[in-house]
Scaffold this active site. Sequence first.
Site, short mmCIF file in Angstrom:
data_model
loop_
_atom_site.label_atom_id
_atom_site.label_comp_id
_atom_site.label_asym_id
_atom_site.label_seq_id
_atom_site.Cartn_x
_atom_site.Cartn_y
_atom_site.Cartn_z
N GLU A 1 -13.10 -3.31 7.18
CA GLU A 1 -13.06 -2.84 5.78
C GLU A 1 -14.45 -2.63 5.20
O GLU A 1 -14.70 -1.63 4.54
CB GLU A 1 -12.29 -3.84 4.90
N ASP B 1 -5.53 -3.79 6.31
CA ASP B 1 -4.66 -4.71 5.56
C ASP B 1 -3.35 -4.96 6.32
O ASP B 1 -2.67 -5.95 6.06
CB ASP B 1 -4.32 -4.13 4.18
N ASP C 1 -9.87 -6.98 8.49
CA ASP C 1 -10.20 -7.22 7.08
C ASP C 1 -10.76 -8.63 6.98
O ASP C 1 -10.04 -9.61 7.19
CB ASP C 1 -8.96 -7.08 6.19
N THR D 1 -9.27 -10.38 -1.71
CA THR D 1 -10.58 -10.75 -2.26
C THR D 1 -10.46 -11.17 -3.72
O THR D 1 -11.17 -12.08 -4.17
CB THR D 1 -11.56 -9.57 -2.10
N ILE E 1 -11.73 -10.49 4.47
CA ILE E 1 -10.99 -11.26 3.46
C ILE E 1 -9.95 -10.32 2.86
O ILE E 1 -10.31 -9.38 2.12
CB ILE E 1 -11.88 -11.80 2.32
N ASP E 2 -8.70 -10.53 3.19
CA ASP E 2 -7.66 -9.76 2.51
C ASP E 2 -7.18 -10.63 1.36
O ASP E 2 -6.76 -11.77 1.56
CB ASP E 2 -6.51 -9.41 3.46
C1 IPD Z 1 -6.19 -5.56 -1.05
C2 IPD Z 1 -4.98 -6.45 -0.95
C3 IPD Z 1 -3.97 -6.07 -2.02
C4 IPD Z 1 -3.59 -4.63 -1.95
C5 IPD Z 1 -4.82 -3.74 -1.98
C6 IPD Z 1 -5.78 -4.14 -0.87
P1 IPD Z 1 -8.56 -6.54 -0.27
O1 IPD Z 1 -7.10 -5.88 0.00
O2 IPD Z 1 -4.37 -6.36 0.31
O3 IPD Z 1 -2.79 -6.80 -1.86
O4 IPD Z 1 -2.77 -4.31 -3.05
O5 IPD Z 1 -4.38 -2.40 -1.79
O6 IPD Z 1 -6.91 -3.31 -0.93
O7 IPD Z 1 -9.32 -5.57 -1.10
O8 IPD Z 1 -8.33 -7.81 -0.97
O9 IPD Z 1 -9.13 -6.68 1.08
#
Ligand code: IPD
Length: 296
Positions: free
Chosen positions: A71, A234, A89, A94, A91-92
Amino acid sequence: MAEINLQEIHDLLISIAHEAGRMQMSATPSYLDSGTKKNSADLVTETDQAVELMVSTKLRTAYPSYSFIGEETYAPGQTLTDAPTFIVDPIDGTTNFVHAFPAFCISLGFVVKKAPSVGVIYNPYLDEMYTAIKGKGAFLSRGGEENIRLPLKKNPEPLKDLSTCLIGAEWGSDRSGGNFELKCKVFAKLAASKEDGGAMVHSIRCMGSAALNLAAVAAGQQDVFWEGGCWAWDVAAGWCILSEAGGIMASGNPGDWDPKIDGRKYLAVRGAPSGQKEIVEEIWGIIGEGRLEYES
Ligand code: IPD
């Protein structure tokens, strides 16, 4: 190309996930010093970047001929090919990480010919590790305890209709335009009473991490996850875990039973002896003529 050893990759990803978890838990992030990407709801921290550097260094050292998509280093135009590829990813969730809300994780996927082949998702806050290897089942290990096979219920109930479902869905970071309007419409219709033309689902959860949403659907704790806007990093790990737990992935837009991993529109339904396709069709019916539009 030499035969790919999925077990060895799985084992390495688990050890990397533990190290990432230690880095995440020892960080003290604040929204005051987190950076933003697309807008104020799209956050990035120094920890996201440091974890991704650690992960990519280890994976490139161990598997120099495999591709890597992460990411934080993704550049527009970088495409997913048929080559063996790690999709990461760091940190999913964040936003949760920054607020110390205990739903964030590292998501480590490995795909071959674009097919999810290994998935590892680790939530260090709860010390929950979700893992899967294609063809070998999906598992959860809590607190380092022995693996529990997913789904958690040995005999999951059939899926009746949306009125008995707990739904995972996300706002995402787009807060205007057609995608936002469609999400608001679908959320309202899912929640509304039958008398008002809605599906009156049990409830809608916004967990804030697509990977943890998919893990929850694989575990059978959520029946459905619908999202548009998130990315391959993700969902790559969660998709493998979901499929191995008996769940299915359709497109977040009506009519496509074979969505692309980088298609950015997803609809996951938990494993069940019957009713999975009917639930997909019920959600597609609620979406109606609307369409999520995201560039891959
Ligand atoms: C996000 C999370 C969130 C989703 C966003 C993602 P991130 O990832 O997965 O649930 O709704 O579309 O971008 O930015 O925390 O790595």
